[in-house]
Design a protein around this motif. Structure first.
Motif, short mmCIF file in Angstrom:
data_model
loop_
_atom_site.label_atom_id
_atom_site.label_comp_id
_atom_site.label_asym_id
_atom_site.label_seq_id
_atom_site.Cartn_x
_atom_site.Cartn_y
_atom_site.Cartn_z
N MET A 295 135.88 36.61 -42.46
CA MET A 295 135.98 38.03 -42.76
C MET A 295 135.91 38.25 -44.26
O MET A 295 136.55 37.52 -45.03
CB MET A 295 137.30 38.60 -42.21
N SER A 296 135.14 39.23 -44.71
CA SER A 296 134.96 39.49 -46.13
C SER A 296 136.21 40.12 -46.75
O SER A 296 136.97 40.83 -46.08
CB SER A 296 133.78 40.43 -46.36
N ILE A 297 136.40 39.86 -48.03
CA ILE A 297 137.47 40.49 -48.80
C ILE A 297 136.97 41.87 -49.21
O ILE A 297 135.96 42.01 -49.90
CB ILE A 297 137.81 39.66 -50.04
N ARG A 298 137.68 42.91 -48.80
CA ARG A 298 137.28 44.28 -49.11
C ARG A 298 137.86 44.69 -50.47
O ARG A 298 139.07 44.64 -50.66
CB ARG A 298 137.76 45.23 -48.01
N VAL A 299 136.98 45.09 -51.39
CA VAL A 299 137.40 45.37 -52.76
C VAL A 299 137.01 46.79 -53.16
O VAL A 299 135.90 47.25 -52.87
CB VAL A 299 136.76 44.37 -53.75
N LEU A 300 137.93 47.46 -53.83
CA LEU A 300 137.67 48.76 -54.43
C LEU A 300 137.71 48.58 -55.94
O LEU A 300 138.64 47.96 -56.48
CB LEU A 300 138.74 49.77 -54.00
N VAL A 301 136.70 49.09 -56.64
CA VAL A 301 136.61 48.96 -58.10
C VAL A 301 136.93 50.31 -58.73
O VAL A 301 136.25 51.31 -58.45
CB VAL A 301 135.21 48.50 -58.53
N ALA A 302 137.96 50.35 -59.59
CA ALA A 302 138.36 51.59 -60.25
C ALA A 302 138.25 51.44 -61.76
O ALA A 302 138.99 50.66 -62.37
CB ALA A 302 139.79 51.96 -59.86
N ASP A 303 137.33 52.17 -62.36
CA ASP A 303 137.12 52.13 -63.82
C ASP A 303 136.40 53.42 -64.21
O ASP A 303 135.48 53.85 -63.51
CB ASP A 303 136.30 50.91 -64.23
N ASP A 304 136.80 54.02 -65.32
CA ASP A 304 136.18 55.30 -65.69
C ASP A 304 134.83 55.15 -66.39
O ASP A 304 134.18 56.15 -66.67
CB ASP A 304 137.13 56.13 -66.56
N HIS A 305 134.42 53.92 -66.68
CA HIS A 305 133.11 53.68 -67.28
C HIS A 305 132.13 53.21 -66.20
O HIS A 305 132.30 52.14 -65.61
CB HIS A 305 133.20 52.63 -68.39
N ALA A 306 131.11 54.02 -65.95
CA ALA A 306 130.15 53.72 -64.89
C ALA A 306 129.46 52.39 -65.10
O ALA A 306 129.22 51.64 -64.14
CB ALA A 306 129.11 54.84 -64.80
N ALA A 307 129.13 52.06 -66.35
CA ALA A 307 128.43 50.80 -66.63
C ALA A 307 129.32 49.60 -66.32
O ALA A 307 128.84 48.58 -65.81
CB ALA A 307 127.98 50.76 -68.10
N VAL A 308 130.60 49.73 -66.61
CA VAL A 308 131.54 48.64 -66.31
C VAL A 308 131.66 48.46 -64.81
O VAL A 308 131.63 47.33 -64.29
CB VAL A 308 132.92 48.92 -66.93
N ARG A 309 131.81 49.58 -64.08
CA ARG A 309 131.89 49.50 -62.62
C ARG A 309 130.65 48.83 -62.05
O ARG A 309 130.74 47.95 -61.18
CB ARG A 309 132.03 50.89 -62.00
N ALA A 310 129.48 49.22 -62.56
CA ALA A 310 128.23 48.65 -62.06
C ALA A 310 128.17 47.15 -62.30
O ALA A 310 127.72 46.38 -61.44
CB ALA A 310 127.04 49.34 -62.72
N GLY A 311 128.65 46.72 -63.46
CA GLY A 311 128.65 45.29 -63.76
C GLY A 311 129.57 44.50 -62.85
O GLY A 311 129.22 43.42 -62.37
N ILE A 312 130.76 45.06 -62.59
CA ILE A 312 131.72 44.39 -61.70
C ILE A 312 131.17 44.31 -60.29
O ILE A 312 131.26 43.27 -59.62
CB ILE A 312 133.06 45.13 -61.72
N VAL A 313 130.60 45.42 -59.83
CA VAL A 313 130.02 45.45 -58.48
C VAL A 313 128.90 44.43 -58.37
O VAL A 313 128.77 43.74 -57.34
CB VAL A 313 129.50 46.86 -58.14
N LEU A 314 128.09 44.31 -59.40
CA LEU A 314 127.00 43.34 -59.40
C LEU A 314 127.53 41.91 -59.30
O LEU A 314 127.01 41.09 -58.53
CB LEU A 314 126.15 43.50 -60.67
N ILE A 315 128.58 41.63 -60.04
CA ILE A 315 129.19 40.29 -60.01
C ILE A 315 129.75 39.99 -58.63
O ILE A 315 129.49 38.93 -58.04
CB ILE A 315 130.30 40.18 -61.07
N LEU A 316 130.53 40.91 -58.09
CA LEU A 316 131.18 40.68 -56.80
C LEU A 316 130.18 40.67 -55.65
O LEU A 316 130.34 39.94 -54.67
CB LEU A 316 132.25 41.75 -56.55
N GLY A 317 129.14 41.50 -55.77
CA GLY A 317 128.17 41.62 -54.70
C GLY A 317 127.34 40.38 -54.45
O GLY A 317 126.69 40.25 -53.41
#
Length: 220
Positions: free
Chosen positions: A1-23
């Motif tokens: 079963m996958s680990i479900r993650v929510l990313v919370a950051d007010d900088h869109a570029a930072v969120r995108a980078g984290i999502v890219l890493i985790l994805g």
């Protein structure tokens, strides 16, 4: 079963980078992105992620306040640029399961998500020494009678937490299933009124004789 993650950051570029890493990892699924603390809390209540990657400085509701509201809903891993004692201690008092700086490399970030999802705590090495020396005094003192309310097995688990053992290591040492260990950790936190295993570790150290031999009379 996958680990479900929510990313919370007010900088869109930072969120995108984290999502890219985790994805890029099959065992992790990003179930949402939040641009502020209020959004993070609402989304976590709706999506029920296993882990929330939470920035501290965000509009509407800061990460520490959001972490406090998420107690019992999801494990929070703070990910911030700011290596400031006030933020570190505030986040851990609020119940964060971990604290990392944004200069953490991608592999370490992914592993941190896995560690927190397993129910273990994790602190950035750069702040660990300060945490050990200063955070103990910030944890509400527990009367020995409160510890006395723990079962013998829960006291053993608390002693192991104080030694820095992960759930998997505790399970091996005490010869029980890791799922059972997680249950004991959850119950002892509830009985002692603590928000995280980091607070439990500090309490266990306070109860120690300080001899370094692992003898914890108050935990017997």
């Amino acid at each position: 079963m996958s680990i479900r993650v929510l990313v919370a950051d007010d900088h869109a570029a930072v969120r995108a980078g984290i999502v890219l890493i985790l994805g890029g990892h099959d065992d992790i699924e990003v179930v949402g992105e939040a641009a502020d603390g209020e959004q993070a809390v609402a989304m976590a209540v709706r999506e029920r992620p296993d882990v929330v990657l939470m920035d501290i400085r965000m509009p509407k509701l800061d990460g520490i306040s959001a972490t406090r509201e998420l107690s019992g809903i999801a494990d929070v891993l703070i990910l911030t640029t700011f290596d400031i004692d006030e933020y570190v201690f505030g986040a851990l008092r609020a119940g964060a399961a971990g604290f990392l700086l944004k200069n953490t490399d991608a592999d370490a970030l992914v592993e941190a998500v896995r560690v927190v999802a397993r129910g273990d705590g994790l602190i950035s090495p750069s702040v660990t020494r300060r945490l050990i020396s200063a955070f103990g005094s910030a944890v509400p003192q527990r009367h020995p009678q409160e510890v006395g309310n723990l079962t013998p097995r829960e006291r053993e688990v608390l002693e192991c937490i104080g030694r820095g053992l992960s759930n998997a290591q505790i399970a091996r040492e005490l010869d029980m299933a890791e799922a059972t260990t997680k249950t004991h950790v959850s119950r002892l936190l509830n009985k002692l009124g603590l928000r995280s295993r980091v607070q439990a570790a500090i309490l266990a150290q306070e109860l120690s004789t300080g001899t370094g031999d692992g003898d914890h009379p108050a935990l017997r």
